[in-house]
Design an enzyme around this catalytic site. Structure first.
Site, PDB file in Angstrom:
ATOM      1  N   ASN A 182      -1.701  -0.111   6.857  1.00  0.00           N
ATOM      2  CA  ASN A 182      -1.433  -1.734   7.794  1.00  0.00           C
ATOM      3  C   ASN A 182      -0.340  -1.990   6.248  1.00  0.00           C
ATOM      4  O   ASN A 182      -0.556  -3.177   6.486  1.00  0.00           O
ATOM      5  CB  ASN A 182      -2.385  -2.294   8.185  1.00  0.00           C
ATOM      6  CG  ASN A 182      -3.737  -2.265   6.647  1.00  0.00           C
ATOM      7  OD1 ASN A 182      -3.171  -2.020   5.855  1.00  0.00           O
ATOM      8  ND2 ASN A 182      -4.564  -3.338   7.670  1.00  0.00           N
ATOM      9  N   LYS A 185       0.817  -1.090   0.249  1.00  0.00           N
ATOM     10  CA  LYS A 185      -0.155  -0.062   0.162  1.00  0.00           C
ATOM     11  C   LYS A 185       0.632   1.210   0.151  1.00  0.00           C
ATOM     12  O   LYS A 185       1.959   1.114  -0.133  1.00  0.00           O
ATOM     13  CB  LYS A 185      -0.863   0.334   0.993  1.00  0.00           C
ATOM     14  CG  LYS A 185      -1.680  -1.145   1.534  1.00  0.00           C
ATOM     15  CD  LYS A 185      -2.958  -0.929   2.178  1.00  0.00           C
ATOM     16  CE  LYS A 185      -3.862  -2.458   2.378  1.00  0.00           C
ATOM     17  NZ  LYS A 185      -4.830  -1.906   3.455  1.00  0.00           N
ATOM     18  N   ARG A 212      -1.616 -14.241   3.950  1.00  0.00           N
ATOM     19  CA  ARG A 212      -2.164 -13.568   5.023  1.00  0.00           C
ATOM     20  C   ARG A 212      -1.605 -14.297   5.804  1.00  0.00           C
ATOM     21  O   ARG A 212      -1.867 -12.946   7.207  1.00  0.00           O
ATOM     22  CB  ARG A 212      -3.793 -14.432   4.573  1.00  0.00           C
ATOM     23  CG  ARG A 212      -4.641 -13.878   3.816  1.00  0.00           C
ATOM     24  CD  ARG A 212      -5.471 -12.659   3.408  1.00  0.00           C
ATOM     25  NE  ARG A 212      -6.367 -12.384   4.425  1.00  0.00           N
ATOM     26  CZ  ARG A 212      -6.816 -11.168   4.786  1.00  0.00           C
ATOM     27  NH1 ARG A 212      -7.102  -9.837   3.540  1.00  0.00           N
ATOM     28  NH2 ARG A 212      -7.469 -10.783   5.496  1.00  0.00           N
ATOM     29  N   THR A 227      -5.604  -8.167  10.304  1.00  0.00           N
ATOM     30  CA  THR A 227      -5.885  -6.716   9.052  1.00  0.00           C
ATOM     31  C   THR A 227      -5.046  -5.547  10.389  1.00  0.00           C
ATOM     32  O   THR A 227      -4.818  -4.615  10.413  1.00  0.00           O
ATOM     33  CB  THR A 227      -7.154  -6.583   9.497  1.00  0.00           C
ATOM     34  OG1 THR A 227      -7.730  -7.710   8.730  1.00  0.00           O
ATOM     35  CG2 THR A 227      -7.521  -5.303   8.848  1.00  0.00           C
ATOM     36  N   PHE A 268     -15.134   3.298   8.052  1.00  0.00           N
ATOM     37  CA  PHE A 268     -14.392   3.255   7.205  1.00  0.00           C
ATOM     38  C   PHE A 268     -13.495   3.753   5.817  1.00  0.00           C
ATOM     39  O   PHE A 268     -12.223   3.901   5.577  1.00  0.00           O
ATOM     40  CB  PHE A 268     -13.215   2.912   7.874  1.00  0.00           C
ATOM     41  CG  PHE A 268     -13.566   1.224   7.806  1.00  0.00           C
ATOM     42  CD1 PHE A 268     -12.977   0.744   6.743  1.00  0.00           C
ATOM     43  CD2 PHE A 268     -14.269   0.017   8.420  1.00  0.00           C
ATOM     44  CE1 PHE A 268     -12.838  -0.604   6.092  1.00  0.00           C
ATOM     45  CE2 PHE A 268     -14.289  -1.403   8.053  1.00  0.00           C
ATOM     46  CZ  PHE A 268     -13.338  -1.252   6.965  1.00  0.00           C
ATOM     47  N   ARG A 279       2.591  -7.180   9.060  1.00  0.00           N
ATOM     48  CA  ARG A 279       2.159  -6.414   9.951  1.00  0.00           C
ATOM     49  C   ARG A 279       2.219  -5.859  11.049  1.00  0.00           C
ATOM     50  O   ARG A 279       2.640  -4.952  11.376  1.00  0.00           O
ATOM     51  CB  ARG A 279       0.439  -6.043   9.913  1.00  0.00           C
ATOM     52  CG  ARG A 279      -0.229  -6.042   8.611  1.00  0.00           C
ATOM     53  CD  ARG A 279      -1.053  -6.071   7.937  1.00  0.00           C
ATOM     54  NE  ARG A 279      -2.525  -6.181   6.812  1.00  0.00           N
ATOM     55  CZ  ARG A 279      -3.840  -6.606   6.615  1.00  0.00           C
ATOM     56  NH1 ARG A 279      -4.252  -7.988   7.185  1.00  0.00           N
ATOM     57  NH2 ARG A 279      -4.085  -5.886   5.353  1.00  0.00           N
ATOM     58  N   GLU A 334      -9.456  -9.877  -7.700  1.00  0.00           N
ATOM     59  CA  GLU A 334      -8.796  -8.894  -7.763  1.00  0.00           C
ATOM     60  C   GLU A 334      -7.212  -8.830  -8.836  1.00  0.00           C
ATOM     61  O   GLU A 334      -7.120  -7.595  -9.559  1.00  0.00           O
ATOM     62  CB  GLU A 334      -8.832  -8.511  -6.179  1.00  0.00           C
ATOM     63  CG  GLU A 334      -9.066  -8.853  -4.883  1.00  0.00           C
ATOM     64  CD  GLU A 334      -8.618  -8.967  -3.562  1.00  0.00           C
ATOM     65  OE1 GLU A 334      -7.321  -9.009  -3.191  1.00  0.00           O
ATOM     66  OE2 GLU A 334      -9.481  -8.821  -2.732  1.00  0.00           O
TER      67      GLU A 334
HETATM   68  P1  DAT Z   1      -7.523  -7.217   5.627  1.00  0.00           P
HETATM   69  O1  DAT Z   1      -7.175  -6.039   4.964  1.00  0.00           O
HETATM   70  O2  DAT Z   1      -6.842  -7.556   6.767  1.00  0.00           O
HETATM   71  O3  DAT Z   1      -8.244  -8.319   4.464  1.00  0.00           O
HETATM   72  P2  DAT Z   1     -10.245  -6.255   5.807  1.00  0.00           P
HETATM   73  O4  DAT Z   1     -10.570  -6.367   4.576  1.00  0.00           O
HETATM   74  O5  DAT Z   1     -11.444  -5.921   6.817  1.00  0.00           O
HETATM   75  O6  DAT Z   1      -8.842  -6.724   6.195  1.00  0.00           O
HETATM   76  O7  DAT Z   1     -10.441  -3.911   5.802  1.00  0.00           O
HETATM   77  C1  DAT Z   1      -9.885  -3.603   4.447  1.00  0.00           C
HETATM   78  C2  DAT Z   1      -8.927  -2.507   5.171  1.00  0.00           C
HETATM   79  O8  DAT Z   1      -9.367  -1.669   5.307  1.00  0.00           O
HETATM   80  C3  DAT Z   1      -8.102  -3.182   6.071  1.00  0.00           C
HETATM   81  O9  DAT Z   1      -6.838  -3.378   5.226  1.00  0.00           O
HETATM   82  C4  DAT Z   1      -7.374  -1.458   6.149  1.00  0.00           C
HETATM   83  C5  DAT Z   1      -9.096  -1.238   6.227  1.00  0.00           C
HETATM   84  N1  DAT Z   1     -10.261  -1.123   7.672  1.00  0.00           N
HETATM   85  C6  DAT Z   1     -10.282  -2.588   8.371  1.00  0.00           C
HETATM   86  N2  DAT Z   1     -11.134  -2.132   9.202  1.00  0.00           N
HETATM   87  C7  DAT Z   1     -10.869  -1.135   9.584  1.00  0.00           C
HETATM   88  C8  DAT Z   1     -11.753  -0.336  10.850  1.00  0.00           C
HETATM   89  N3  DAT Z   1     -12.417  -0.923  11.488  1.00  0.00           N
HETATM   90  N4  DAT Z   1     -10.407   1.200  10.762  1.00  0.00           N
HETATM   91  C9  DAT Z   1     -10.163   1.057  10.088  1.00  0.00           C
HETATM   92  N5  DAT Z   1      -9.589   0.561   8.852  1.00  0.00           N
HETATM   93  C10 DAT Z   1     -10.271  -0.128   8.725  1.00  0.00           C
HETATM   94 MG    MG Z   2     -10.190  -7.888   3.208  1.00  0.00          MG
END
Ligand code: DAT
Ligand code: MG
Length: 148
Positions: free
Chosen positions: A112, A9, A85, A91, A57, A102, A126
């Site tokens: 992250n 990212k 993963r 996350t 978010f 992370r 994706e």
């Molecule tokens: P991941 O990236 O582990 O697949 P995700 O798909 O649940 O996680 O969320 C996508 C992204 O969104 C994550 O990398 C960071 C952001 N995110 C997730 N939950 C969040 C939260 N509670 N507050 C802020 N950002 C968040």
């Molecule tokens: Mg995800």
């Protein structure tokens, strides 16, 4: 062989972590099929993170992921989706174990460092969003007999 979509990212790119992240996947034994430094448009960000639309978010997430270059990749290997993963960690970097990307490099959930597909369906979707078919290379590597 299974494929997954992995992306450093904007925070990871700015913090000079591309090399270390690529190295972890190489050393693990996975094979790189495609890679590019690119900017994500708002339209692509909203598609990529479509499952999170409506969450509190979401707007910050789209602003963040479009805020600077990302390093998008396709990696392949046995069970690469789940393994990646695990290598990424939870996350929220505050829950991610030391030894994970992370866990080792991140502090807050909003920054992250890395994205990785969470299922075979997400990986297919994706990879197709970010890469043309011709950009994804299949090739033999001499180390395969020592991995499998
Ligand atoms: P991941 O990236 O582990 O697949 P995700 O798909 O649940 O996680 O969320 C996508 C992204 O969104 C994550 O990398 C960071 C952001 N995110 C997730 N939950 C969040 C939260 N509670 N507050 C802020 N950002 C968040
Ligand atoms: Mg995800």
């Amino acid at each position: 062989m299974e494929k997954t979509f992995i992306m450093v990212k904007p925070d990871g790119v700015q913090r000079d972590l591309i090399g270390q992240i690529v190295e972890r996947f190489e050393k693990k034994g996975f094979q790189l099929n495609a890679a590019k430094l690119m900017l994500i448009t708002e339209e692509l960000a909203e598609k990529h993170y479509g499952e999170h639309k409506g969450k509190p978010f979401f707007n910050d997430l789209v602003s963040f992921i479009t805020s600077g270059p990302v390093f998008a990749m396709v990696w392949q290997g046995e069970n690469v989706i789940a393994s990646a993963r695990q290598m990424m960690g939870k996350t929220n970097p505050q829950d991610a174990l030391p030894g994970t990307i992370r866990g080792d490099f991140g502090v807050t959930v909003g920054k992250n460092i890395i994205h990785g597909s969470d299922s075979p369906e997400s990986a297919d979707r994706e990879i197709a969003l970010f890469f043309e078919k011709e950009e994804i290379l299949s090739y033999d590597k001499a180390n395969q007999g020592w991995l499998y």
